[in-house]
Design a protein around this motif. Structure first.
Motif, PDB file in Angstrom:
ATOM      1  N   LYS A 219       0.828  -1.214   0.000  1.00 37.24           N
ATOM      2  CA  LYS A 219       0.000   0.000   0.000  1.00 37.24           C
ATOM      3  C   LYS A 219       0.861   1.263   0.000  1.00 37.24           C
ATOM      4  O   LYS A 219       0.578   2.230  -0.718  1.00 37.24           O
ATOM      5  CB  LYS A 219      -0.915   0.003   1.226  1.00 37.24           C
ATOM      6  N   PHE A 220       1.919   1.248   0.825  1.00 39.19           N
ATOM      7  CA  PHE A 220       2.774   2.439   0.904  1.00 39.19           C
ATOM      8  C   PHE A 220       3.370   2.760  -0.460  1.00 39.19           C
ATOM      9  O   PHE A 220       3.317   3.911  -0.925  1.00 39.19           O
ATOM     10  CB  PHE A 220       3.884   2.226   1.925  1.00 39.19           C
ATOM     11  N   VAL A 221       3.953   1.754  -1.130  1.00 40.67           N
ATOM     12  CA  VAL A 221       4.606   1.999  -2.422  1.00 40.67           C
ATOM     13  C   VAL A 221       3.571   2.393  -3.470  1.00 40.67           C
ATOM     14  O   VAL A 221       3.819   3.249  -4.329  1.00 40.67           O
ATOM     15  CB  VAL A 221       5.406   0.756  -2.866  1.00 40.67           C
ATOM     16  N   PHE A 222       2.384   1.779  -3.410  1.00 36.10           N
ATOM     17  CA  PHE A 222       1.345   2.077  -4.404  1.00 36.10           C
ATOM     18  C   PHE A 222       0.893   3.532  -4.315  1.00 36.10           C
ATOM     19  O   PHE A 222       0.747   4.220  -5.327  1.00 36.10           O
ATOM     20  CB  PHE A 222       0.155   1.132  -4.197  1.00 36.10           C
ATOM     21  N   PHE A 223       0.663   4.018  -3.098  1.00 32.47           N
ATOM     22  CA  PHE A 223       0.120   5.362  -2.923  1.00 32.47           C
ATOM     23  C   PHE A 223       1.198   6.448  -2.803  1.00 32.47           C
ATOM     24  O   PHE A 223       0.881   7.641  -2.867  1.00 32.47           O
ATOM     25  CB  PHE A 223      -0.787   5.413  -1.680  1.00 32.47           C
ATOM     26  N   ALA A 224       2.463   6.064  -2.601  1.00 28.70           N
ATOM     27  CA  ALA A 224       3.528   7.059  -2.435  1.00 28.70           C
ATOM     28  C   ALA A 224       3.754   7.827  -3.732  1.00 28.70           C
ATOM     29  O   ALA A 224       3.593   7.297  -4.835  1.00 28.70           O
ATOM     30  CB  ALA A 224       4.818   6.384  -1.992  1.00 28.70           C
ATOM     31  N   ASN A 225       4.140   9.103  -3.610  1.00 28.70           N
ATOM     32  CA  ASN A 225       4.456   9.942  -4.762  1.00 28.70           C
ATOM     33  C   ASN A 225       5.950   9.894  -5.047  1.00 28.70           C
ATOM     34  O   ASN A 225       6.767   9.693  -4.144  1.00 28.70           O
ATOM     35  CB  ASN A 225       4.039  11.392  -4.491  1.00 28.70           C
ATOM     36  N   VAL A 226       6.288  10.106  -6.299  1.00 24.83           N
ATOM     37  CA  VAL A 226       7.691  10.199  -6.703  1.00 24.83           C
ATOM     38  C   VAL A 226       8.065  11.670  -6.755  1.00 24.83           C
ATOM     39  O   VAL A 226       7.308  12.498  -7.275  1.00 24.83           O
ATOM     40  CB  VAL A 226       7.927   9.527  -8.061  1.00 24.83           C
ATOM     41  N   CYS A 227       9.225  11.977  -6.206  1.00 24.93           N
ATOM     42  CA  CYS A 227       9.690  13.368  -6.204  1.00 24.93           C
ATOM     43  C   CYS A 227       9.765  13.882  -7.646  1.00 24.93           C
ATOM     44  O   CYS A 227      10.396  13.263  -8.513  1.00 24.93           O
ATOM     45  CB  CYS A 227      11.060  13.454  -5.529  1.00 24.93           C
ATOM     46  N   GLY A 229      11.198  16.530  -8.628  1.00 19.47           N
ATOM     47  CA  GLY A 229      12.458  17.214  -8.897  1.00 19.47           C
ATOM     48  C   GLY A 229      12.248  18.661  -9.263  1.00 19.47           C
ATOM     49  O   GLY A 229      11.246  19.285  -8.910  1.00 19.47           O
ATOM     50  N   GLN A 230      13.191  19.226  -9.977  1.00 20.40           N
ATOM     51  CA  GLN A 230      13.129  20.620 -10.409  1.00 20.40           C
ATOM     52  C   GLN A 230      12.857  20.640 -11.896  1.00 20.40           C
ATOM     53  O   GLN A 230      13.643  20.135 -12.698  1.00 20.40           O
ATOM     54  CB  GLN A 230      14.445  21.325 -10.087  1.00 20.40           C
ATOM     55  N   VAL A 252       8.342  10.372  -1.906  1.00 22.81           N
ATOM     56  CA  VAL A 252       7.843  11.259  -0.857  1.00 22.81           C
ATOM     57  C   VAL A 252       6.496  10.745  -0.361  1.00 22.81           C
ATOM     58  O   VAL A 252       5.739  10.128  -1.108  1.00 22.81           O
ATOM     59  CB  VAL A 252       7.712  12.714  -1.364  1.00 22.81           C
ATOM     60  N   LYS A 253       6.213  10.993   0.899  1.00 16.31           N
ATOM     61  CA  LYS A 253       4.990  10.463   1.513  1.00 16.31           C
ATOM     62  C   LYS A 253       3.783  11.370   1.264  1.00 16.31           C
ATOM     63  O   LYS A 253       2.691  10.914   0.962  1.00 16.31           O
ATOM     64  CB  LYS A 253       5.210  10.287   3.015  1.00 16.31           C
ATOM     65  N   GLU A 254       3.989  12.703   1.382  1.00 15.07           N
ATOM     66  CA  GLU A 254       2.849  13.627   1.320  1.00 15.07           C
ATOM     67  C   GLU A 254       2.989  14.629   0.173  1.00 15.07           C
ATOM     68  O   GLU A 254       2.078  14.789  -0.628  1.00 15.07           O
ATOM     69  CB  GLU A 254       2.711  14.370   2.660  1.00 15.07           C
ATOM     70  N   ASN A 255       4.141  15.323   0.100  1.00 21.68           N
ATOM     71  CA  ASN A 255       4.305  16.375  -0.899  1.00 21.68           C
ATOM     72  C   ASN A 255       4.607  15.773  -2.268  1.00 21.68           C
ATOM     73  O   ASN A 255       4.631  14.556  -2.444  1.00 21.68           O
ATOM     74  CB  ASN A 255       5.424  17.324  -0.476  1.00 21.68           C
ATOM     75  N   TYR A 256       4.861  16.650  -3.197  1.00 26.29           N
ATOM     76  CA  TYR A 256       5.204  16.226  -4.555  1.00 26.29           C
ATOM     77  C   TYR A 256       6.701  16.367  -4.831  1.00 26.29           C
ATOM     78  O   TYR A 256       7.175  16.014  -5.903  1.00 26.29           O
ATOM     79  CB  TYR A 256       4.411  17.030  -5.587  1.00 26.29           C
ATOM     80  N   ILE A 257       7.458  16.950  -3.871  1.00 24.74           N
ATOM     81  CA  ILE A 257       8.893  17.154  -4.041  1.00 24.74           C
ATOM     82  C   ILE A 257       9.562  16.904  -2.695  1.00 24.74           C
ATOM     83  O   ILE A 257       9.020  17.248  -1.635  1.00 24.74           O
ATOM     84  CB  ILE A 257       9.193  18.583  -4.553  1.00 24.74           C
ATOM     85  N   CYS A 258      10.745  16.266  -2.736  1.00 22.76           N
ATOM     86  CA  CYS A 258      11.440  15.956  -1.484  1.00 22.76           C
ATOM     87  C   CYS A 258      12.129  17.199  -0.927  1.00 22.76           C
ATOM     88  O   CYS A 258      12.310  18.204  -1.638  1.00 22.76           O
ATOM     89  CB  CYS A 258      12.455  14.840  -1.703  1.00 22.76           C
ATOM     90  N   GLU A 259      12.555  17.144   0.312  1.00 20.45           N
ATOM     91  CA  GLU A 259      13.157  18.300   0.983  1.00 20.45           C
ATOM     92  C   GLU A 259      14.443  18.742   0.297  1.00 20.45           C
ATOM     93  O   GLU A 259      14.717  19.939   0.168  1.00 20.45           O
ATOM     94  CB  GLU A 259      13.436  17.961   2.450  1.00 20.45           C
ATOM     95  N   ASN A 260      15.260  17.783  -0.140  1.00 24.31           N
ATOM     96  CA  ASN A 260      16.541  18.129  -0.757  1.00 24.31           C
ATOM     97  C   ASN A 260      16.336  18.846  -2.096  1.00 24.31           C
ATOM     98  O   ASN A 260      17.013  19.829  -2.397  1.00 24.31           O
ATOM     99  CB  ASN A 260      17.380  16.874  -0.960  1.00 24.31           C
ATOM    100  N   CYS A 261      15.394  18.348  -2.898  1.00 22.82           N
ATOM    101  CA  CYS A 261      15.118  19.005  -4.177  1.00 22.82           C
ATOM    102  C   CYS A 261      14.415  20.347  -3.959  1.00 22.82           C
ATOM    103  O   CYS A 261      14.552  21.271  -4.781  1.00 22.82           O
ATOM    104  CB  CYS A 261      14.262  18.101  -5.072  1.00 22.82           C
TER     105      CYS A 261
END
Length: 601
Positions: A219-227, A229-230, A252-261
């Motif tokens: 479930k986690f992988v199915f619903f997780a978003n991919v960063c 990027g820029q 990423v779990k919630e947003n559409y972009i990871c913290e580093n990007c």
């Protein structure tokens, strides 16, 4: 007295327990419908052996037919013990606790059918899952309209592979679940890169897991978003593509972009605003070189090259001005051509400055239909290129391999999967410096060269139209259609054919007739027989001579002779290098008893 014994016997009979029915027979008595049904023995959680219950009406007994070894067994114990003796598993197993009616160790055991209830399940209920359980659960969930719709599953070695369909142009996510002996671990991939465990909500190491825990991972992988990027369209005038920070978490779990990007995005936006407003930053910008080999930054060319040298990736000294290029091709301009400095000496010789990229760039246009090398196929191999030239007039395929290592080139030519010897090639094949023109000449030679047609069987022998060749056939010819060695063979066969047609018997055949060979063999046998008789007669005469001339010797010499003879008997002394007469004398003396006789040699 007899009355007392009779009473005791009656008491023993009344207290004697009835004989317990064997588990297999009892199972069939309780469930007659299991005749011809399959049962499954699980020695481990992810491995089972199949058996079939067979009922013999004449004997009124049930048997187990083992599909693994094609044998029958009349008890569960004998079946399991036989598999153990075949080293298919280790340790002891209870049939009541490890045999199931379905190929799934979570279904009821045969013990649940039998009257016996004093068994302990071999597998823990909480961790009793394998790939079959996961598949049986998930197969309904991936149908259209269901929870995991659009997911594809396939079995891989020791596990399952899940591929989740893309959403809103996001890259594909992949989940691998491995099951080994009741333990499970998993890996998540995005853009063919594995996600580090620190960015996952569940530990990925091998451990015991319940079915619920596995479903949570899916479930986690199915619903997780991919960063995302820029996006290049936001800051750079390029096509709408995404690029990411080196340490991007990818998922990423919630947003559409990871913290580093996100940090990278904010930095680029700040730079863009400064450029638009004309503000010059107070900090002086400095350039760095990021080394993809070691993932490190260097602020000078010298430090970068020196670091690679210290890593023992090359030897000697290198000038950055003479060895750093703007393209992966040492024939393109150096960075020195951009800089104001002109006092540099190119490290590589211009005449030999070619590699596989140069050969490819030249030849790609030449292999198109209607061009010089039309019909030729090229593919890159380890440290070089492979050329395959199309057949002409039913000739076998020709293959050319060109290897490039450190500016040196060598080549090999193959016909009929046999390498052509260098003496039959117009250019040396050893590793050496070569110009592009020399490489093209080699390609031209192989392309236009003919393959030796050999000797056609249809000309001399009543076989199918096939070609055979002389052992020392050159395989490739420059001008003719047949090599010199095969031509000699062809002429010889034609002469033999003409003689056979004219009825002329060659003189050499007389000496090889069957009668003469038989006569020679018989003569040789007689000679061998006479030699054997001579050896036997000499042996008898030698024994008689020794017996006549034997003398008594001292005990010390007799003991020495006895010790030597014993060593000869036990093969401790090698006498094979002695003269045959001495060998025979030693053997005769070794056959005597200890002591009193010795031949004075």
């Amino acid at each position: 007295m007899s009355q007392k014994r009779y009473t005791n016997e009656n008491n023993n009979l009344s207290t004697k327990k009835p004989k317990k029915t064997e588990a297999l027979q009892e199972l069939l008595n309780i469930r007659p419908d299991l005749k011809g049904k399959e049962i499954y023995f699980f020695p481990t959680l992810d491995k089972y052996f199949k058996g079939i219950i067979i009922y013999n009406g004449k004997e009124n007994k049930a048997h187990i037919y083992c599909t693994k070894n094609n044998q029958n067994f009349n008890t569960f114990f004998k079946w399991i013990n036989h598999l153990k003796n075949q080293r298919l598993f280790k340790g002891k197993r209870s049939s009541l606790a490890t045999i199931f009616l379905e190929p799934n160790p979570t279904c009821p055991l045969i013990a649940s059918i039998l009257s016996s209830t004093d068994y302990i399940p071999y597998w823990k209920k909480t961790y009793l899952i394998n790939t079959i359980d996961i598949l049986s659960y998930i197969q309904q969930k991936i149908l259209p309209g269901e929870e995991f719709a659009g997911t594809s599953i396939q079995e891989i070695s020791e596990g399952l592979e899940f591929k989740f369909s893309t959403k809103e142009n996001q890259p594909e996510k992949k989940l691998l679940i491995f099951s080994r002996g009741g333990l499970h671990n998993y890996e998540v991939y995005v853009l063919n890169k594995i996600i580090q465990e620190i960015y996952l909500p569940f530990p990925s190491k091998e451990t015991e897991r319940t079915l619920d825990e596995i479903i949570k991972i899916i479930k986690f992988v199915f619903f997780a978003n991919v960063c995302c990027g820029q996006n290049t369209s936001e800051n750079i005038s390029l096509s709408n593509e995404a690029y990411r920070q080196i340490d991007c978490t990818l998922i990423v779990k919630e947003n559409y972009i990871c913290e580093n990007c996100l940090k990278l995005k904010k930095t680029l936006q700040q730079i863009q605003r400064r450029n638009l407003s004309g503000i010059i930053p107070t900090k002086i910008n400095k350039a760095h070189i990021y080394c993809t080999k070691n993932n490190q930054n260097f602020n000078t060319f010298f430090k970068w090259i020196n670091h690679l040298k210290n890593q023992r990736l090359f030897k000697g000294k290198r000038s950055s001005l003479a060895t750093i290029f703007l393209e992966p091709n040492p024939t393109c301009p150096l960075i020195a051509s951009i800089l104001s400095s002109t006092d540099y000496i190119p490290y590589w010789k211009k005449t030999y400055l070619i590699n596989t990229i140069d050969i490819l760039s030249y030849i790609q246009q030449k292999i198109l239909p209607g061009e010089e090398f039309a019909g030729t196929s090229i593919q890159e191999i380890s440290e070089g290129l492979e050329f395959k030239f199309s057949t002409k007039e039913n000739q076998p395929e020709k293959k050319l391999l060109i290897f490039s290592r450190g500016g040196l080139h060598n080549y090999e030519v193959y016909v009929l999967n046999k390498i052509i010897q260098e003496i039959y090639l117009p250019f040396p094949s050893k590793e050496t410096e070569r110009t592009l023109d020399e490489i093209i000449k080699i390609i031209k030679f192989v392309f236009f060269a003919n393959v030796c047609c050999g000797q056609n069987t249809s000309e001399n022998i009543s076989l199918s139209n096939e070609a055979y060749r002389q052992i020392d056939c050159t395989l490739i010819v420059k001008e003719n259609y047949i090599c010199e060695n095969c031509l000699k063979l062809k002429k010889t066969l034609q002469q033999i054919q003409r003689r056979n047609l004219s009825g002329i018997i060659p003189t050499k055949i007389v000496y090889a007739s069957k009668e003469i060979l038989i006569e020679k063999i018989n003569l040789q046998r007689k000679t061998i027989k006479k030699q054997n008789e001579l050896i036997s007669n000499l042996k008898d005469l030698l024994n008689k001579k020794i017996e006549k001339e034997e003398n008594n010797v001292s005990n010390e010499i007799a003991n020495i002779a006895h010790v030597v003879s014993e060593k000869v008997k036990n093969n401790d002394i090698d006498i094979s290098n002695f003269h045959p007469i001495f060998q025979e004398l030693i053997r005769i003396q070794s056959g005597k008893s200890k002591g009193t006789r010795y031949h004075p040699m």
